[in-house]
Scaffold this motif. Structure first.
Motif, PDB file in Angstrom:
ATOM      1  N   GLY A 184       0.799  -1.240   0.000  1.00 28.42           N
ATOM      2  CA  GLY A 184       0.000   0.000   0.000  1.00 28.42           C
ATOM      3  C   GLY A 184       0.823   1.278   0.000  1.00 28.42           C
ATOM      4  O   GLY A 184       0.296   2.342  -0.311  1.00 28.42           O
ATOM      5  N   GLU A 185       2.114   1.151   0.309  1.00 28.11           N
ATOM      6  CA  GLU A 185       2.998   2.316   0.366  1.00 28.11           C
ATOM      7  C   GLU A 185       2.361   3.437   1.181  1.00 28.11           C
ATOM      8  O   GLU A 185       2.073   4.528   0.662  1.00 28.11           O
ATOM      9  CB  GLU A 185       3.398   2.773  -1.043  1.00 28.11           C
ATOM     10  CG  GLU A 185       4.184   1.689  -1.760  1.00 28.11           C
ATOM     11  CD  GLU A 185       4.694   2.115  -3.128  1.00 28.11           C
ATOM     12  OE1 GLU A 185       4.685   3.332  -3.433  1.00 28.11           O
ATOM     13  OE2 GLU A 185       5.098   1.214  -3.884  1.00 28.11           O
ATOM     14  N   LYS A 189      -1.339   3.363  -2.434  1.00 30.39           N
ATOM     15  CA  LYS A 189      -1.490   2.510  -3.610  1.00 30.39           C
ATOM     16  C   LYS A 189      -2.588   1.463  -3.381  1.00 30.39           C
ATOM     17  O   LYS A 189      -2.754   0.963  -2.275  1.00 30.39           O
ATOM     18  CB  LYS A 189      -0.162   1.759  -3.880  1.00 30.39           C
ATOM     19  CG  LYS A 189       0.970   2.653  -4.336  1.00 30.39           C
ATOM     20  CD  LYS A 189       0.835   2.916  -5.810  1.00 30.39           C
ATOM     21  CE  LYS A 189       1.975   3.705  -6.433  1.00 30.39           C
ATOM     22  NZ  LYS A 189       2.552   4.814  -5.672  1.00 30.39           N
ATOM     23  N   PRO A 190      -3.332   1.131  -4.418  1.00 28.57           N
ATOM     24  CA  PRO A 190      -4.342   0.074  -4.266  1.00 28.57           C
ATOM     25  C   PRO A 190      -3.686  -1.300  -4.116  1.00 28.57           C
ATOM     26  O   PRO A 190      -2.539  -1.490  -4.498  1.00 28.57           O
ATOM     27  CB  PRO A 190      -5.142   0.161  -5.570  1.00 28.57           C
ATOM     28  CG  PRO A 190      -4.233   0.795  -6.556  1.00 28.57           C
ATOM     29  CD  PRO A 190      -3.313   1.684  -5.785  1.00 28.57           C
ATOM     30  N   VAL A 191      -4.460  -2.229  -3.584  1.00 31.99           N
ATOM     31  CA  VAL A 191      -3.945  -3.579  -3.345  1.00 31.99           C
ATOM     32  C   VAL A 191      -4.958  -4.587  -3.855  1.00 31.99           C
ATOM     33  O   VAL A 191      -6.171  -4.396  -3.690  1.00 31.99           O
ATOM     34  CB  VAL A 191      -3.740  -3.815  -1.824  1.00 31.99           C
ATOM     35  CG1 VAL A 191      -3.456  -5.284  -1.532  1.00 31.99           C
ATOM     36  CG2 VAL A 191      -2.623  -2.954  -1.274  1.00 31.99           C
ATOM     37  N   ARG A 192      -4.474  -5.624  -4.499  1.00 39.75           N
ATOM     38  CA  ARG A 192      -5.357  -6.731  -4.903  1.00 39.75           C
ATOM     39  C   ARG A 192      -4.579  -8.028  -4.721  1.00 39.75           C
ATOM     40  O   ARG A 192      -3.706  -8.345  -5.542  1.00 39.75           O
ATOM     41  CB  ARG A 192      -5.739  -6.571  -6.378  1.00 39.75           C
ATOM     42  CG  ARG A 192      -7.231  -6.424  -6.588  1.00 39.75           C
ATOM     43  CD  ARG A 192      -7.539  -6.604  -8.034  1.00 39.75           C
ATOM     44  NE  ARG A 192      -7.922  -5.352  -8.662  1.00 39.75           N
ATOM     45  CZ  ARG A 192      -8.223  -5.263  -9.955  1.00 39.75           C
ATOM     46  NH1 ARG A 192      -8.163  -6.319 -10.733  1.00 39.75           N
ATOM     47  NH2 ARG A 192      -8.569  -4.107 -10.471  1.00 39.75           N
ATOM     48  N   VAL A 193      -4.849  -8.712  -3.648  1.00 39.78           N
ATOM     49  CA  VAL A 193      -4.075  -9.922  -3.350  1.00 39.78           C
ATOM     50  C   VAL A 193      -4.973 -11.061  -2.881  1.00 39.78           C
ATOM     51  O   VAL A 193      -6.083 -10.843  -2.388  1.00 39.78           O
ATOM     52  CB  VAL A 193      -3.038  -9.693  -2.214  1.00 39.78           C
ATOM     53  CG1 VAL A 193      -1.880  -8.830  -2.679  1.00 39.78           C
ATOM     54  CG2 VAL A 193      -3.698  -9.106  -0.980  1.00 39.78           C
ATOM     55  N   GLY A 301      -4.025  -0.653   8.310  1.00 37.63           N
ATOM     56  CA  GLY A 301      -3.199  -0.988   7.153  1.00 37.63           C
ATOM     57  C   GLY A 301      -2.551   0.255   6.554  1.00 37.63           C
ATOM     58  O   GLY A 301      -1.881   0.162   5.524  1.00 37.63           O
ATOM     59  N   GLY A 302      -2.792   1.420   7.166  1.00 33.12           N
ATOM     60  CA  GLY A 302      -2.141   2.649   6.701  1.00 33.12           C
ATOM     61  C   GLY A 302      -2.998   3.502   5.776  1.00 33.12           C
ATOM     62  O   GLY A 302      -2.521   4.471   5.194  1.00 33.12           O
ATOM     63  N   TYR A 303      -4.277   3.144   5.609  1.00 34.26           N
ATOM     64  CA  TYR A 303      -5.139   3.898   4.685  1.00 34.26           C
ATOM     65  C   TYR A 303      -6.060   4.867   5.420  1.00 34.26           C
ATOM     66  O   TYR A 303      -6.457   4.607   6.564  1.00 34.26           O
ATOM     67  CB  TYR A 303      -6.010   2.924   3.869  1.00 34.26           C
ATOM     68  CG  TYR A 303      -5.240   2.132   2.845  1.00 34.26           C
ATOM     69  CD1 TYR A 303      -5.020   2.637   1.566  1.00 34.26           C
ATOM     70  CD2 TYR A 303      -4.735   0.878   3.168  1.00 34.26           C
ATOM     71  CE1 TYR A 303      -4.310   1.896   0.627  1.00 34.26           C
ATOM     72  CE2 TYR A 303      -4.022   0.140   2.241  1.00 34.26           C
ATOM     73  CZ  TYR A 303      -3.810   0.655   0.969  1.00 34.26           C
ATOM     74  OH  TYR A 303      -3.103  -0.078   0.043  1.00 34.26           O
ATOM     75  N   ASP A 304      -6.439   5.919   4.731  1.00 32.58           N
ATOM     76  CA  ASP A 304      -7.447   6.842   5.234  1.00 32.58           C
ATOM     77  C   ASP A 304      -8.813   6.309   4.798  1.00 32.58           C
ATOM     78  O   ASP A 304      -9.135   6.338   3.603  1.00 32.58           O
ATOM     79  CB  ASP A 304      -7.184   8.239   4.635  1.00 32.58           C
ATOM     80  CG  ASP A 304      -8.285   9.223   4.998  1.00 32.58           C
ATOM     81  OD1 ASP A 304      -9.251   8.826   5.707  1.00 32.58           O
ATOM     82  OD2 ASP A 304      -8.184  10.388   4.566  1.00 32.58           O
TER      83      ASP A 304
END
Ligand code: DAH
Length: 344
Positions: A184-185, A189-193, A301-304
């Motif tokens: 996610g930096e 950045k988006p994530v798809r895992v 996870g570090g996201y807003d």
């Protein structure tokens, strides 16, 4: 003296006639013609004879020696030929026999299902992220919105390690936190895992539950990801894994790390929705828990969470493998019984 020599000669010839192998032949040679052999010693003793006997004895001894040497060589040839013939016969290969089958291994049925699942998600743009089996309590629970002492922890009976705070993961969901940090930096950045792997629960082992099993977690974080994305994606996955004609349904549920939470059912693959013992006469099989990622989890996870959203799901591949192959007991999976494994 001469008489003695003749006796040695006759005996040596007789012996030689009975020899059929090279080891005995070598011994014979040493006894008669070797450095300390009877003939050699006899020849050497010529000097000790009275003068008038020497010439005749020496001559005869030499004739005998030459004859024995020649006989020896002839015998040696014969034995070599016989041994060769014997070797050829014993080592003969019947080229018409069928070849011996080389035992080959196969993929474990759980691995086969996992690979099918990876392929489907890879098609939809999800990459495999391998998280750890040994987790910390925080990541397995607290960061997933399950604080210490929260009653929801009862949903997972946990294996604790001697080191406080270290556990075996009870589900693959903590991998969500690790994947968000890894890709996610800092929430940019988006994530798809998908996160496949072994999970561990301190449970009574039975035909339906094991203390270890695989899960495949999924996580998508981006802008404007909605419940409809989750439903569409999971429905497509279910159709690809179980068959395009299968119906899929979603039921409301509860998980601390998703809001709202759902459970995903696929039409029973055995009775096609008619009702049977496998689906307990409901016509439906549960294949996953899922939901929209809880804002607290996004934050961890570090996201807003006001800018980003996401969906998550957790699949139990062993369950679908059992359904697919009619396996009645989950304990077969890690029992390593070849009679079971060789059927796949
Ligand atoms: N972690 C849950 C379990 O082990 C399964 C699960 C449910 C995973 C909902 C998810 C989810 O990602 O959104 O029971």
């Amino acid at each position: 003296m001469l008489k003695q020599l003749e006796t040695i000669y006759t005996n040596a010839l007789n012996e030689l006639d009975t020899i059929t192998d090279s080891d005995t032949l070598t011994i014979w040679f040493r006894q008669h013609l070797g450095k300390k052999g009877e003939i050699t010693l006899a020849l050497r003793s010529t000097a000790d004879l009275p003068k008038e006997e020497r010439a005749a004895f020496g001559q005869r001894a030499n004739v005998i020696k030459n004859d024995l040497t020649a006989q020896y060589e002839a015998r040696e040839d014969l034995i070599r030929q016989q041994e060769l013939a014997r070797n050829l016969e014993e080592g003969a290969i019947d080229v018409t026999l069928p070849g011996r089958r080389i035992p080959t291994g196969g993929l474990h049925p759980a691995t086969q299902t996992l690979r099918e699942i990876y392929a489907i998600w890879a098609d939809m743009g999800f990459q495999v992220f391998r998280s750890r089996d040994v987790e910390d309590d925080d990541t397995n629970f607290t960061l997933l919105n399950i604080p210490p002492h929260h009653p929801a922890r009862d949903m997972w009976d946990t294996f604790h390690v001697a080191t406080p705070g270290v556990i075996l993961r009870t589900h693959t969901s903590p991998g969500q936190i690790r994947a968000m940090h890894a890709y996610g930096e800092n929430g940019t950045k988006p994530v798809r895992v998908i996160l496949p792997g072994m999970c561990y629960r301190y449970e009574q082992i039975s035909a339906r539950s094991e203390i270890q099993f695989n899960q495949v977690e999924g996580l998508a974080v981006g802008h404007n990801i909605r419940m409809t994305d989750l439903k569409g994606t999971l429905a497509e996955f279910a159709r690809r894994l179980f068959g395009a004609d299968k119906r899929v349904r979603f039921r409301g549920s509860y998980f601390p790390f998703t809001e709202p939470s759902i459970e995903v059912d696929v039409e029973c693959i055995l009775c096609e929705g008619q009702g049977c013992p496998v689906c307990k006469y409901t016509g439906w099989l549960e294949i996953a828990g899922a939901g929209m990622v809880h804002p607290v989890v996004l934050q961890n996870g570090g996201y807003d969470p006001t800018q980003w959203s996401g969906f998550a799901f957790g699949l139990g591949p062993e369950r679908s493998t059992m359904l697919k192959h009619g396996i009645k007991d989950i304990r077969y999976f890690w029992g390593n019984d070849l009679r079971f494994l060789e059927q796949f």
